[in-house]
Structure formats: C-alpha cells, structure tokens
Design an enzyme around this catalytic site. Structure first.
Site, PDB file in Angstrom:
ATOM      1  N   SER A  18      -5.527 -52.433 -87.175  1.00  0.00           N
ATOM      2  CA  SER A  18      -6.248 -52.988 -88.319  1.00  0.00           C
ATOM      3  C   SER A  18      -6.060 -54.503 -88.399  1.00  0.00           C
ATOM      4  O   SER A  18      -6.960 -55.228 -88.821  1.00  0.00           O
ATOM      5  CB  SER A  18      -5.828 -52.314 -89.619  1.00  0.00           C
ATOM      6  OG  SER A  18      -4.469 -52.538 -89.890  1.00  0.00           O
ATOM      7  N   CYS A  72      -6.392 -33.843 -58.651  1.00  0.00           N
ATOM      8  CA  CYS A  72      -5.636 -32.642 -59.034  1.00  0.00           C
ATOM      9  C   CYS A  72      -6.581 -31.470 -59.351  1.00  0.00           C
ATOM     10  O   CYS A  72      -7.188 -30.933 -58.441  1.00  0.00           O
ATOM     11  CB  CYS A  72      -4.689 -32.969 -60.188  1.00  0.00           C
ATOM     12  SG  CYS A  72      -3.478 -31.664 -60.466  1.00  0.00           S
ATOM     13  N   HIS A  92      -1.518 -37.617 -58.146  1.00  0.00           N
ATOM     14  CA  HIS A  92      -2.014 -38.381 -59.300  1.00  0.00           C
ATOM     15  C   HIS A  92      -1.939 -39.891 -59.067  1.00  0.00           C
ATOM     16  O   HIS A  92      -0.894 -40.489 -59.255  1.00  0.00           O
ATOM     17  CB  HIS A  92      -1.190 -38.020 -60.546  1.00  0.00           C
ATOM     18  CG  HIS A  92      -1.481 -36.655 -61.050  1.00  0.00           C
ATOM     19  ND1 HIS A  92      -2.506 -36.394 -61.938  1.00  0.00           N
ATOM     20  CD2 HIS A  92      -0.914 -35.465 -60.783  1.00  0.00           C
ATOM     21  CE1 HIS A  92      -2.547 -35.108 -62.202  1.00  0.00           C
ATOM     22  NE2 HIS A  92      -1.592 -34.510 -61.504  1.00  0.00           N
ATOM     23  N   GLU A 100      -3.175 -42.116 -60.909  1.00  0.00           N
ATOM     24  CA  GLU A 100      -3.133 -42.834 -62.195  1.00  0.00           C
ATOM     25  C   GLU A 100      -1.717 -43.036 -62.713  1.00  0.00           C
ATOM     26  O   GLU A 100      -1.484 -43.829 -63.607  1.00  0.00           O
ATOM     27  CB  GLU A 100      -4.000 -42.107 -63.237  1.00  0.00           C
ATOM     28  CG  GLU A 100      -3.455 -40.790 -63.778  1.00  0.00           C
ATOM     29  CD  GLU A 100      -3.766 -39.571 -62.909  1.00  0.00           C
ATOM     30  OE1 GLU A 100      -3.990 -39.725 -61.687  1.00  0.00           O
ATOM     31  OE2 GLU A 100      -3.755 -38.445 -63.447  1.00  0.00           O
TER      32      GLU A 100
END
Ligand code: XMP
Length: 511
Positions: free
Chosen positions: A225, A78, A166, A168
């Site tokens: 976490s 792009c 694109h 992706e």
C-alpha cells in the site's frame, strides 16, 4: 511474452518470477485455458508448471491437446514433463522410490536447452514420485539420473522440450541458464519487462484514467500500500487522499515512520485515524484466534468506511485504490477453491454502497518487483525491505487475550529483536522475523528477587512466499544478545524462547 500454464500449487509463480527476472513478460493462466485464448495472446513460448498431482490419477489437471500443435515452443517442467509424455503417446509410471532433493544429472551436450554447457554432469533439484518410462514418438532423451533414465526429452522439430528437474529453484545452479536458453534461443523471446520503463507508462496511464477525479487509498504500514500510494501520488498529486487506520496493533513507531515518509514526498491529504480504543474495547476478553481475526477485519472496514464517507463529503472521490499484487489475484482465482481454510485473512474489501471504482496500480507485479518499484520511487530502504506484516497485526502474535499491557510488552520486545537483527546484518537474510507473547508465567530470578513473568517466543523463518518455511539458523551469540536485552529492558518478561518449527506442520504466525 511467455505463458506459464498452472497445474497447481506455487510452482507456477516461481517460474513466472524467474522469467520476469530474465526480462521477459510472463503471465500465469489456468492449465485448462482454451486454445483460442492462448492464440489471441500470441506468446513466444509456453511453460507447463509442476503440480502436486499425478498424471496417472483420474481427474488430474490436463491442458488442451491442440496446444502442442500450435508451433509455439513448449517447456514442460516436472508434472509438465510427465504430462507431455503422457498426452503425446509416451508412458509414465509410479516411480519405485520418490526422488526429493539434490540429484546428479547427466545431460546430452549439444541440445539447445543445454547450450553453452561444458560438463555433462550437473547437480539439480528434484521432487517427484512418478517418472517417464517411454518416450513419445519423435522425442529424444536429453537428460538422465541414476534413478530416472528419462529426466529430460525433446522433439526439436516440433519445438517441444521437457525436464523432470526444477530449473526455477535456486538450488538448481543451471536453472537460470536452462530457462534463458529456452526463452532466448528456443522461443526468441523479446526482452519486454523492464520496470523503469513500465513505471513511466503506468504513471501516464494512471493520470489518464483518474482524470480530474479524486482517489482514496488505505495505508496499512505494509510495502504494497505504501508503494501504491507513492506511485499514485506521483500521478495525481494532492487529489490522492490516504487514510492510515491506527489499530493500536501495529509495530513500534510504524505509524510515525510511514507518515513521515509520505509527508516527505509532499502528501497533503493524509489522515491518520486513531482507532486504538475501539479495537481494544472490542477485543477485550476475546481469546479465540478466529474471533479475534473477524473482529479486527470488521472493525477495520467500519473505521475505514467512515473515513471514506467523510472525505466524500468534501471531495469528488470516485476511485478507491488498493495495493493488490499479482499473486493476490491469481491465488484468489485459482487455488482457493480447493484449499482448506486454515486462517481467515483480513484484507480490505470494498464497501459496495460507496460506489467507488477500484484502482489497483500494482496488480501486475510480484512482491520483489513492488520493492524494486518502491526503490525507483525513492522510498527509504528500511520501509521497502521490511518483512511482511499480517493485516491483524500484533493481535495474532499475542496468544490469547489482548490487553494494553500485553501489547506494550510485545511491541517493545519485537522492536529490540528487529533492531538487533538489523544491526547485525541478519535482517536481510530472513524472510520474516518477529516476537510473540506467550501469556504463560514462569519463575525467574532477577537480582535477589523471585520473578513470575511472561515468556517471549522469537520466530524467524526462511521462505520464498510464506507457503512453506524453514526456521532460520540464527547465530547463537546474536540470540543470546537479543534474549539478554529483552529480559533486561522489557518489564514483564523473564524468559525468551527460539522457535525451531518448520511450516508445515506449524504456521508462521501463532494464531
Ligand atoms: P501463516 O501464519 O498462515 O502465514 O503461516 C503466512 C504468511 O501470511 C501472513 N499472514 C497474513 N497476512 N493478513 C495478511 O495480510 C492476514 O490475516 C495474515 N495472516 C497471516 C503471515 O505474516 C505470513 O507472512
């Protein structure tokens, strides 16, 4: 290893994730990374990301020209496609009309980027205004659409490739194959990104780094976490000290579920710090969203710091571990300078006076990789695949003032929502879903009596990273079941709404 040069926005992260999914290590660098730095990393390929900017604007992002001559294969996507044309002597012009969405692409079969393709017509995803109108010298056209004659170009000799669409995005069905052709046929990249093997190495290096010292970690109830704590516990055992601050703003059973899971793994030094009263007291009478966020952030750090100090009196703690993940680091380094502050995010900052060194065992990974690691470590599926939950917790899902009563109502409604989503199998299709309490009373009727109670809004969104989101198209029968249960089972609610707003313009959370 493949470098993704970041020309702005979220495009770079998505590309980097896809490259890793294909088994190749990827690192994001700012677009103006120096030639010398890139050389020292010795990448097998470079990908130029998209950008909301236009190459025709003054001051729009650029890269060092010399990178094109390194002999390392480059794929421009792009904005990267337009930039390659612009910098190498081609021409870009503002398109007559913007192309956004699905387009039919005609590809020139036989190009290495399209190796293995049999049909010349492919459906791909576009999002651009400008377009390349003249090829740079030495380049050949490799793809086109009706509105964009140069939708792909290549200079096979110099190993330079560029595409307007694109690859992706999952909407581009051929995207994975195009990326895989670039990585393995053009760059000859090694498959060097395997989570299982990396996990074993990580454990060994954590062991070495911590030595005989002790480590402290804050547990938030979130995936990052929890996975970081589990990984560290494997590496250093009972020399890991975990503090889980119960702010009173967590979801139903959150403290119990997470604590149980950690105890099952043999956690010895786990401190659940009950701080509900302090948080409620400080939040009393506060309705402003930013004020609420600040109070929660400060109180959290204060309570956590106090717990750390107590542990320090008893053990030689020298490290503070955090669940920082890859996009946290890249984002704070790259985009925050330009981004307008929409909401103050509450994330734990290190109390400097404590002089602890920071350990960030997950700093190289994306969220989906963290989840895979959690699964490899044997954590239960329900915890690993939980939807994201914001630091300030339920406080930003109660519009206006927070009271114990409102928290009870929201917690119950949210639990019913989640329970039904899980039971119907819808939970896994949604990026994030939760209930919100709107402190407005409306009239209802229950039995023969008039009621005058609060409303609950249900929010469920589809998203990739939380930066933009679409409302989830929920089956109506499921919505009806959830609404009936909430109104029937949660005292204090007589109306349920479903939120059908996209982000932007709305945000995902309400405050
Ligand atoms: P918004 O509401 O900005 O949310 O559209 C985008 C994503 O970020 C989460 N969020 C937070 N996460 N601390 C966090 O760790 C915060 O203060 C915070 N505020 C929002 C939100 O849940 C959504 O996933």
């Amino acid at each position: 290893m493949v470098i993704v040069l970041n020309f702005g926005g979220q495009f770079a992260h998505l590309i980097a994730r896809r490259v890793r999914d294909l088994g190749v290590r990827s690192e994001i660098l700012p677009c103006d990374a120096s030639l010398a730095h890139i050389k020292t990393l010795d990448p097998s390929g470079i990908i130029l990301s998209g950008s909301p900017a236009s190459v025709l604007e003054k001051g729009s992002p650029r890269m060092e020209r010399g990178i094109f001559s390194l002999g390392i294969p480059i794929l421009g996507i792009c904005y990267g496609h337009q930039l390659m044309a612009h910098m190498l002597g081609g021409r870009v012009s503002p398109g007559k009309k913007k192309e956004y969405g699905r387009e039919d692409l005609k590809i020139i079969l036989g190009n290495e980027l399209f190796h293995g393709f049999t049909g010349a017509k492919q459906s791909v995803w576009f999002s651009h205004g400008d377009q390349v109108i003249k090829l740079p010298g030495g380049f050949a056209k490799i793809a086109s659409t009706a509105g964009c004659p140069i939708a792909g170009m290549a200079n096979a000799k110099r190993r330079l490739f560029a595409i307007q669409f694109h690859p992706e995005l999952t909407h581009t069905a051929i995207g994975e194959k195009v990326l895989s052709n670039f990585l393995f046929r053009i760059c000859r990249a090694e498959k060097d990104w395997k989570l299982g093997a990396m996990l074993r190495k990580l454990e060994i290096s954590l062991k070495r780094e911590v030595g005989k010292n002790h480590v402290m970690i804050g547990i938030s109830g979130g995936v990052d976490s929890l996975v970081a704590a589990t990984l560290l516990h494997r590496a250093v055992g009972s020399r890991l000290h975990a503090a889980f601050v119960d702010t009173g703003l967590l979801r139903k059973n959150e403290v119990e579920d997470v604590t149980l899971s950690l105890k099952k793994q043999g956690f010895k030094n786990l401190h659940v710090v009950s701080a509900k009263n302090i948080f409620l007291r400080r939040l009393a009478g506060v309705a402003d969203p930013e004020k609420k966020r600040k109070i929660i952030g400060h109180t959290f750090v204060e309570v956590f710091q106090r717990t750390v100090k107590q542990e320090l009196k008893r053990y030689p703690v020298t490290f503070l571990a955090q669940g920082t993940i890859y996009p946290d680091r890249i984002e704070s380094a790259a985009t925050s300078k330009y981004a307008a502050k929409i909401k103050s995010h509450h994330n734990l900052t290190l109390p400097k006076s404590l002089r602890l060194s920071i350990l960030e065992p997950l700093k190289e990974f994306y969220k989906d990789e963290v989840r895979k690691i959690g699964t490899l470590l044997g954590l239960p599926k329900e915890l690993v695949w939980r939807h994201p939950f914001p630091g300030p917790g339920l406080a930003i899902r109660i519009v206006g003032e927070i009271t114990a009563e409102r928290l009870r109502i929201l917690r119950e409604a949210d639990a019913i929502f989640t329970e039904e989503l899980r039971a119907s199998g819808e939970y896994g299709k949604i990026w994030q879903a939760f209930a919100v309490l709107l402190p407005l009373r409306t009239v209802g009727v229950m039995g023969d009596a008039r009621t005058y109670e609060y409303m609950i809004a249900l929010r469920a969104v589809d998203s990739v990273d939380g930066m933009s989101a679409d409302w989830h198209k929920m089956p109506p029968e499921l919505l009806e079941r959830i609404s009936t249960r909430i109104v029937g089972e949660v005292r204090g609610v007589n109306r349920v709404l479903y939120d059908v707003t996209q982000k932007p313009p709305a945000t995902i959370e309400y405050e």
